[in-house]
Design a protein around this motif. Structure first.
Motif, PDB file in Angstrom:
ATOM      1  N   LYS A 173       0.852  -1.186   0.000  1.00 41.00           N
ATOM      2  CA  LYS A 173       0.000   0.000   0.000  1.00 41.00           C
ATOM      3  C   LYS A 173       0.887   1.234   0.000  1.00 41.00           C
ATOM      4  O   LYS A 173       2.060   1.170   0.384  1.00 41.00           O
ATOM      5  CB  LYS A 173      -0.919   0.001   1.223  1.00 41.00           C
ATOM      6  CG  LYS A 173      -0.196   0.125   2.564  1.00 41.00           C
ATOM      7  CD  LYS A 173      -1.198   0.168   3.708  1.00 41.00           C
ATOM      8  CE  LYS A 173      -0.486   0.328   5.057  1.00 41.00           C
ATOM      9  NZ  LYS A 173      -1.450   0.420   6.173  1.00 41.00           N
ATOM     10  N   PRO A 174       0.362   2.375  -0.456  1.00 35.63           N
ATOM     11  CA  PRO A 174       1.189   3.583  -0.515  1.00 35.63           C
ATOM     12  C   PRO A 174       1.618   4.022   0.873  1.00 35.63           C
ATOM     13  O   PRO A 174       0.889   3.868   1.863  1.00 35.63           O
ATOM     14  CB  PRO A 174       0.262   4.627  -1.161  1.00 35.63           C
ATOM     15  CG  PRO A 174      -0.825   3.842  -1.803  1.00 35.63           C
ATOM     16  CD  PRO A 174      -0.980   2.601  -0.994  1.00 35.63           C
ATOM     17  N   THR A 245      -2.633   0.480  -5.945  1.00 35.55           N
ATOM     18  CA  THR A 245      -1.293   1.001  -5.644  1.00 35.55           C
ATOM     19  C   THR A 245      -0.323   0.731  -6.784  1.00 35.55           C
ATOM     20  O   THR A 245       0.401   1.631  -7.232  1.00 35.55           O
ATOM     21  CB  THR A 245      -0.761   0.372  -4.353  1.00 35.55           C
ATOM     22  OG1 THR A 245      -1.641   0.684  -3.269  1.00 35.55           O
ATOM     23  CG2 THR A 245       0.625   0.889  -4.026  1.00 35.55           C
TER      24      THR A 245
END
Length: 444
Positions: A173-174, A245
């Motif tokens: 995930k970012p 993402t």
């Protein structure tokens, strides 16, 4: 100053005064004192003076002699009469210039062209666009100067680490600052990729031409990339977040590669692809820019224009910096700053990125050996008397400084609408549709 030098300088001043007194166009000389010859060497920009003389003649009321003189100087002239200016005409001119008169592999004086507007009385004007393209052109030129090839290369390399988490067992995930870094810190490196590709790869002649052909001035590719990462960060952990993402990072990487590739296309002085693919030309031009940015990424550095040994030195130094920063990016604290992954094996990524970096540096080194410095007045046969001025608000990219500008707003030239219906019928239809949409929203 010794006596010999003093006498030589006096003689040079005397020669300059004699040349000025013999000239019928005072002030039309550009003179420079050469110590090697102890003389003033003067060059007269006579073409501009000749053009102005013809413009001022009484028998040149319709501008025909002026146009003939411009053509004699090797300038391609596109003439728009007062009753023929429309969007279709401008797009035809832009397409013709893109294919025939905008070759970046040639020197600027070999691509001279202008578009003139002639009013009812025969007066000639430069045709320019008053649609905000001047502001966009200023922004684009600032980006050309402030763009950092090193930052783009470092970002492109580090972002590849996210694809080590592409296997089904991994999660990614970012990070908290990935959108901030790409959207603000790397704003110059991410911005205006479509505009760069259009002007530098496809060969669109100016920013005004790009605005007319594309119908958009907004930098929406960068906005889409940043928004997709923000959307991924807001989602719950799972496959949807992982896919969003990786797609956002991949799209961001294509923007970086396209900006590197379009600049490499310019600095290697490759011929633009023109309109060889018809309506699909922008897509193929973008793909060509991305591939060029991946194969010759270091050629997108502004310092590469020096060519030869200095350019090769630039490549080696920046290659070492990118390699060191990529190795440091394997630290958990760095990866957590950009993206957070679980069960991600970086060994394959390290091998792939190392191989790519080495091959990209080698291809760029061999390409840099062929870079030639731009021609100067001394290296060109004959005189270079550039009559035209570059102007990004012109649909063809140049204008004649002797003429005033005739500005048009392309929005006022639109002829859209349903040709089969009258204005009153279209008004009634529009009101009905708007009421329908209003009722649909109210019932939701």
């Amino acid at each position: 100053m010794n006596i010999s030098n003093h006498s030589a300088a006096n003689q040079a001043d005397a020669n300059l005064n004699q040349m000025s007194s013999d000239s019928s166009f005072e002030g039309s000389y550009v003179c420079e004192f050469k110590n090697s010859t102890a003389k003033w060497e003067c060059q007269q920009y006579y073409k501009t003076q000749i053009l102005q003389t013809i413009i001022d003649q009484h028998d040149n009321q319709d501008g025909r002699q002026t146009i003939d003189q411009l053509k004699e100087f090797g300038i391609t002239v596109y003439l728009a009469e007062h009753d023929t200016v429309n969007i279709a005409l401008l797009k035809q001119v832009i397409s013709h210039v893109t294919v025939n008169r905008n070759d970046n592999s040639k020197e600027p004086h070999e691509n001279q062209r202008c578009i003139l507007y002639r009013d009812k009385s025969g007066q000639l004007y430069n045709l320019t666009c008053d649609n905000g393209s001047g502001g966009l052109a200023a922004t684009w030129k600032n980006l050309l100067l402030s763009f950092s090839g090193l930052q783009a290369m470092v970002a492109l390399s580090i972002l590849t680490r996210a694809f080590a988490c592409i296997n089904p067992e991994s999660k990614v995930k970012p990070g908290y600052f990935l959108g901030l870094v790409l959207g603000l810190v790397l704003q110059e490196e991410m911005s205006q990729s479509f505009l760069n590709v259009a002007l530098l790869v496809q060969g669109i002649p100016s920013v005004a031409a790009y605005s007319l052909m594309s119908g958009s001035e907004s930098d929406w590719p960068r906005k889409v990339a940043v928004f997709s990462l923000a959307l991924a960060a807001a989602q719950e952990s799972g496959n949807a977040q992982k896919i969003c993402t990786l797609l956002g990072i991949a799209f961001s990487m294509t923007l970086l590669a396209a900006n590197l590739g379009s600049r490499a296309w310019l600095y290697m002085r490759w011929k633009p692809i023109g309109n060889m693919f018809g309506a699909l030309t922008p897509f193929y031009a973008y793909c060509a820019a991305v591939i060029t940015g991946l194969v010759f990424p270091f050629m997108g550095f502004r310092q590469i224009q020096s060519g030869g040994a200095p350019a090769i030195q630039t490549i080696m130094i920046n290659c070492a910096i990118v390699a060191i920063l990529f190795v440091l990016s394997d630290l958990n604290i760095v990866q957590g700053f950009l993206f957070m992954g679980e069960a991600c094996d970086q060994s394959t990524t390290n091998i792939t990125l190392g191989s790519w970096l080495a091959m990209a540096a080698i291809t760029s080194i061999f390409a840099a050996r062929k870079i030639e410095k731009p021609e100067t007045v001394e290296s060109v046969e004959g005189e270079i008397d550039m009559i035209l001025d570059e102007d990004q608000t012109s649909p063809v990219g140049f204008k004649v400084p002797n003429f005033p500008n005739y500005c048009i707003d392309p929005v006022r030239l639109r002829e859209d609408g349903l040709s089969c219906l009258s204005t009153n019928a279209q008004t009634f239809l529009g009101v009905v549709i708007c009421l329908g949409f209003g009722a649909f929203v109210g019932a939701a």
